[in-house]
Design an enzyme around this catalytic site. Structure first.
Site, short mmCIF file in Angstrom:
data_model
loop_
_atom_site.label_atom_id
_atom_site.label_comp_id
_atom_site.label_asym_id
_atom_site.label_seq_id
_atom_site.Cartn_x
_atom_site.Cartn_y
_atom_site.Cartn_z
N HIS A 167 -84.24 51.59 -2.19
CA HIS A 167 -83.17 52.25 -1.44
C HIS A 167 -83.60 53.62 -0.94
CE1 HIS A 167 -80.28 49.28 -3.28
NE2 HIS A 167 -79.79 49.40 -2.07
N GLY A 168 -84.45 54.30 -1.67
CA GLY A 168 -84.90 55.61 -1.21
C GLY A 168 -85.46 56.45 -2.34
#
Length: 403
Positions: free
Chosen positions: A334-335
């Site tokens: 996701h990051g």
């Protein structure tokens, strides 16, 4: 040049439905116009990744060429040999572009952004094909179909994540007229449900309410200090959870609807996730194509590898480690921010605790009641645990605590 974001405007849907008409007429009469479908898909890819987004278009072309050569090379190699090191190397090379895209903004201080819309979902498709070629479950590899599978435009931007063999079966099988009419009925249903989710409920929760709740949560944090916990933050938590679901589920329904119009039964992404009775059931209902991909290609393979190496004999401990690895990778995907990573670890811990409880419950069935109240409480508890995880995921705690 016209620039269109997928499923974002009435103009997009109008052009899309006009372009779909020949495909629908052909399928109704038992024919698949493959050449037209290819041209149609390429036109929409140009509309999505052309114009102001030409850099993304160039990145997409380079990416597809890279993955195509890599996959074709591994398929050719696999016909005569099956060394584990080559397989691992092929998988690592397949995820290399996504890794570069994820890490470059972090290393460059956010000044450089590479990649294109949907690179994650294309990477999942590529890795899946390489792994299943290695397993021998994909025996008849068709490079033309592989390209069509990767560039199937209804799902390229945000999924759902299809599987090559399932896609191949649909693409090569033309439904009879009655079956196709049933598909069209489902497609229309999914399309209008997507409109309701994305443009009505998503707008209500996301555009109208969410900014105000975030404003009040930040205001109360500055006014009263502490950890920033407040009724506004609680409202934000529930509102953001609803927005996240209806916005993403709406996009997924659009992709599924267009797929059905084209005679491809793209699998569903959501199945009443907030009705889940425990966290594991939630992940069997939420973003299902992603969670099943992680289950099949990370969790299960890591578990098998650990058992094969016999580093830990206790299968329960192996599954717990596999959960941590699985959701930690999901968090990083996701990051590269602390709240995405904590979000992944939170769900790993939640599933581990849930497994411990289920084993305890199985051993003490006579002492633990099971009725409508306990089942209702399980749903209520799961819903709140999930909403709290989405509060972490939203990043608002970063603003409350570190700004």
């Amino acid at each position: 040049m016209i620039n269109l974001q997928p499923y974002s405007s009435p103009r997009y849907f109008l052009i899309l439905l006009l372009g779909l008409l020949p495909i629908m007429i052909g399928l109704y009469h038992g024919k698949r116009f493959r050449v037209y479908e290819t041209i149609f898909s390429l036109v929409f890819l140009v509309l999505t990744f052309g114009g102001d987004h030409w850099q993304q278009g160039v990145a997409l072309i380079i990416y597809i060429a890279y993955q195509f050569i890599l996959t074709l090379a591994y398929v050719h190699y696999r016909k005569t040999r099956n060394q584990t090191g080559v397989f691992v190397g092929a998988v690592l090379l397949a995820i290399l572009p996504l890794t570069v895209v994820k890490f470059t903004p972090f290393l460059a201080g956010g000044k450089i952004t590479l990649g294109f819309l949907g690179i994650s979902y294309l990477t999942f498709k590529t890795v899946q094909v390489v792994m299943e070629v290695r397993d021998g479950t994909i025996k008849d590899f068709d490079w033309k179909l592989y390209l069509h599978f990767l560039l199937f435009f209804p799902t390229i931007s945000s999924g759902p994540i299809d599987r090559y063999r399932r896609f191949k079966k649909d693409y090569e099988t033309i439904p009879d007229r009655s079956a196709y009419l049933e598909d069209l009925e489902k497609a229309v249903h999914y399309l209008f449900l997507g409109f309701f989710y994305k443009f009505i409920l998503g707008y209500l929760f996301g555009t109208l309410w969410l900014p105000s709740l975030q404003h009040w949560a930040l205001m109360q944090r500055h006014a009263f200090g502490g950890l920033g916990l407040s009724w506004a933050l609680l409202g934000y938590m529930y509102d953001y959870s609803m927005y996240l679901f209806f916005d993403f589920a709406g996009y997924s329904l659009f992709a599924i609807a267009i797929s059905y119009f084209m005679g491809i039964k793209t699998p569903p992404n959501f199945n009443k996730p907030f009705a889940a009775g425990n966290i594991k059931e939630f992940w069997n209902r939420w973003h299902m194509t992603l969670s099943f991909w992680f289950r099949d290609f990370i969790f299960m393979r890591f578990t098998f590898w650990f058992m094969k190496k016999r580093w830990i004999k206790n299968r329960i401990r192996i599954s717990q480690i596999a959960y941590l690895v699985n959701f930690l990778i999901m968090g990083f995907w996701h990051g590269l921010t602390w709240y995405y990573i904590v979000y992944g670890l939170f769900h790993a811990c939640a599933i581990i605790i849930n497994d411990i409880w289920l084993r305890y419950k199985k051993k003490h069935q006579a002492q633990i009641p099971s009725n409508k109240f306990t089942k209702g409480f399980s749903v209520f508890l799961t819903f709140n645990v999930v909403c709290f995880s989405f509060l972490i995921f939203s990043g608002i705690l970063d603003k409350l605590w570190f700004m």
